[in-house]
Design an enzyme around this catalytic site. Structure first.
Site, mmCIF file in Angstrom:
data_model
loop_
_atom_site.group_PDB
_atom_site.id
_atom_site.type_symbol
_atom_site.label_atom_id
_atom_site.label_comp_id
_atom_site.label_asym_id
_atom_site.label_seq_id
_atom_site.Cartn_x
_atom_site.Cartn_y
_atom_site.Cartn_z
ATOM 1 N N THR A 81 9.418 18.778 45.034
ATOM 2 C CA THR A 81 10.791 18.331 45.412
ATOM 3 C C THR A 81 11.733 18.893 44.242
ATOM 4 O O THR A 81 11.216 18.644 43.145
ATOM 5 C CB THR A 81 10.882 16.749 45.393
ATOM 6 O OG1 THR A 81 9.972 16.349 46.266
ATOM 7 C CG2 THR A 81 12.412 16.355 46.134
ATOM 8 N N ARG A 108 5.047 14.091 59.467
ATOM 9 C CA ARG A 108 5.273 13.224 58.332
ATOM 10 C C ARG A 108 6.511 13.540 57.594
ATOM 11 O O ARG A 108 7.225 14.627 57.357
ATOM 12 C CB ARG A 108 4.183 13.552 57.581
ATOM 13 C CG ARG A 108 4.300 12.646 56.163
ATOM 14 C CD ARG A 108 4.831 13.458 54.881
ATOM 15 N NE ARG A 108 4.753 12.760 53.889
ATOM 16 C CZ ARG A 108 5.469 13.197 52.623
ATOM 17 N NH1 ARG A 108 6.338 13.993 52.495
ATOM 18 N NH2 ARG A 108 5.101 12.179 51.554
ATOM 19 N N GLY A 130 7.537 13.535 43.834
ATOM 20 C CA GLY A 130 6.199 12.964 43.959
ATOM 21 C C GLY A 130 5.746 12.148 45.146
ATOM 22 O O GLY A 130 6.561 12.748 46.278
ATOM 23 N N GLY A 159 5.834 10.784 48.164
ATOM 24 C CA GLY A 159 7.007 9.947 48.711
ATOM 25 C C GLY A 159 6.771 8.752 49.343
ATOM 26 O O GLY A 159 7.648 7.595 49.169
#
Ligand code: GLY
Length: 341
Positions: free
Chosen positions: A201, A229, A253, A255
């Protein structure tokens, strides 16, 4: 109290644009503008954001334009070049928030190159905060965003085909090596040999010359995730939160575990209680570790935060998280996140 003599000294140094108001309010030491963002890609993203910030532009514009650089990358964890879900489709999540608590997000968005800009349109042009899936795509197209071809990047296709052989979902813990020195440009591989990315991310938070905060967060989520997802990145309060009175935070990281603790909101609230950005991030990480117990070793989560004084910090579960900090033309460098395990 600040002294008249010091003010006169500043004047004689030619610091004519120095704000009288900030001087007399004792806020002379606030570091602004400033932008920070997750992982090594943050260097290039900060550079773009900095172009806006250094000209006195709005932090909202900076955080949008900054992460667009990462979204354009063809071989990254973010944007259409990323790994697909387990059914072979790249689905993107993004969120944005400004100094007025305006916010917008998109999730499970396909075939649109810049989800962050669609998130901004959701914020500015709809009465809603979040649009998902085909509705988000329909809105994007109506707003003039081109519908990109449904095709994986070369690297992603190779990785996906490889993954299909076993179809096992085993995310690699996000790690990255930083030389931790100013202006670092060392090459950092974007994918591991098995095709997983070393992170997932880009989150960015910034304060502009007017002292206003904004943030953005954009991702393709976990590679080979279940279809449908959605992670923390498009969820305001989880992947991103901004409170212009206090500070801003963003997450990277796993989520699911960021959502569990409303991570970015928690970090901002801890700063409101007086914690430094670094300590606020640390407390949030501690909370995840407490919840996960032994399983915390198997995941990575990192937070970064910025407060109204221009102080910044980051913390993560495992060694290997880093973030980029920029506050001058020649100050754009990596900082290693401190870690707990
Ligand atoms: N942090 C990004 C995700 O879990 O989707």
């Amino acid at each position: 109290m600040l002294h008249r003599r010091r003010f006169l000294q500043l004047g004689s140094l030619g610091l004519g644009s120095f704000s009288l108001a900030s001087f007399y309010s004792g806020k002379a030491d606030i570091r602004k503008p400033i932008v920070i963002s997750t992982w090594h890609e943050g260097i290039a993203a900060n550079q773009e954001a900095w172009k806006i910030l250094r000209e006195g532009g709005r932090s909202l514009d900076a955080v949008e334009k900054g992460v667009m650089v990462t979204e354009s990358s063809q071989n990254c964890c973010v944007g259409l070049g990323a790994n697909p879900d387990r059914d072979g489709f790249v689905t993107l999540d993004a969120s944005i928030m400004d100094e007025y608590a305006n916010c917008g997000s998109v999730a499970y968005l396909e075939r649109i190159k810049h989800p962050i800009s669609v998130a901004r349109r959701v914020m500015e042009k709809t009465p809603h905060v979040m649009l998902v899936g085909s509705g988000a795509q329909q809105f994007a197209v109506e707003e003039g965003f081109p519908l990109e071809p449904q095709q994986l990047s070369k690297e992603a296709e190779k990785t996906y085909k490889n993954w299909l052989k076993k179809s096992e979902y085993k995310p690699v813990i996000n790690i990255e090596n930083s030389g931790n020195h100013p202006n670092q440009t060392a090459f950092v591989p974007t994918r591991f040999e098995n095709g997983e990315f070393n992170h997932d991310t880009i989150g960015m938070v910034a304060m502009d010359a007017h002292g206003n905060l904004s943030g953005s967060c954009t991702t393709s989520g976990m590679g080979f995730k279940m279809r449908g997802r959605v992670g923390d990145s498009p969820i305001i309060g989880a992947g991103l939160f901004v409170d212009n009175e206090v500070g801003a935070a963003t997450a990277t990281g796993q989520g699911e575990d960021v959502i569990r603790i409303c991570g970015s909101h928690l970090v901002v609230e801890l700063m409101r209680q007086g914690l430094s950005p670094e300590n606020a991030c640390k407390k949030a990480v501690e909370r995840i570790i407490k919840i996960k117990g032994d399983k915390a070793k198997e995941i990575q989560v990192g937070f970064i935060a910025l407060n109204k004084q221009g102080e910044y910090g980051g913390y993560c579960i495992q060694k290997g998280f880093n973030f980029a900090v920029c506050y001058a033309d020649d100050k754009n460098y990596m900082v290693d996140g401190k870690y707990l395990l």
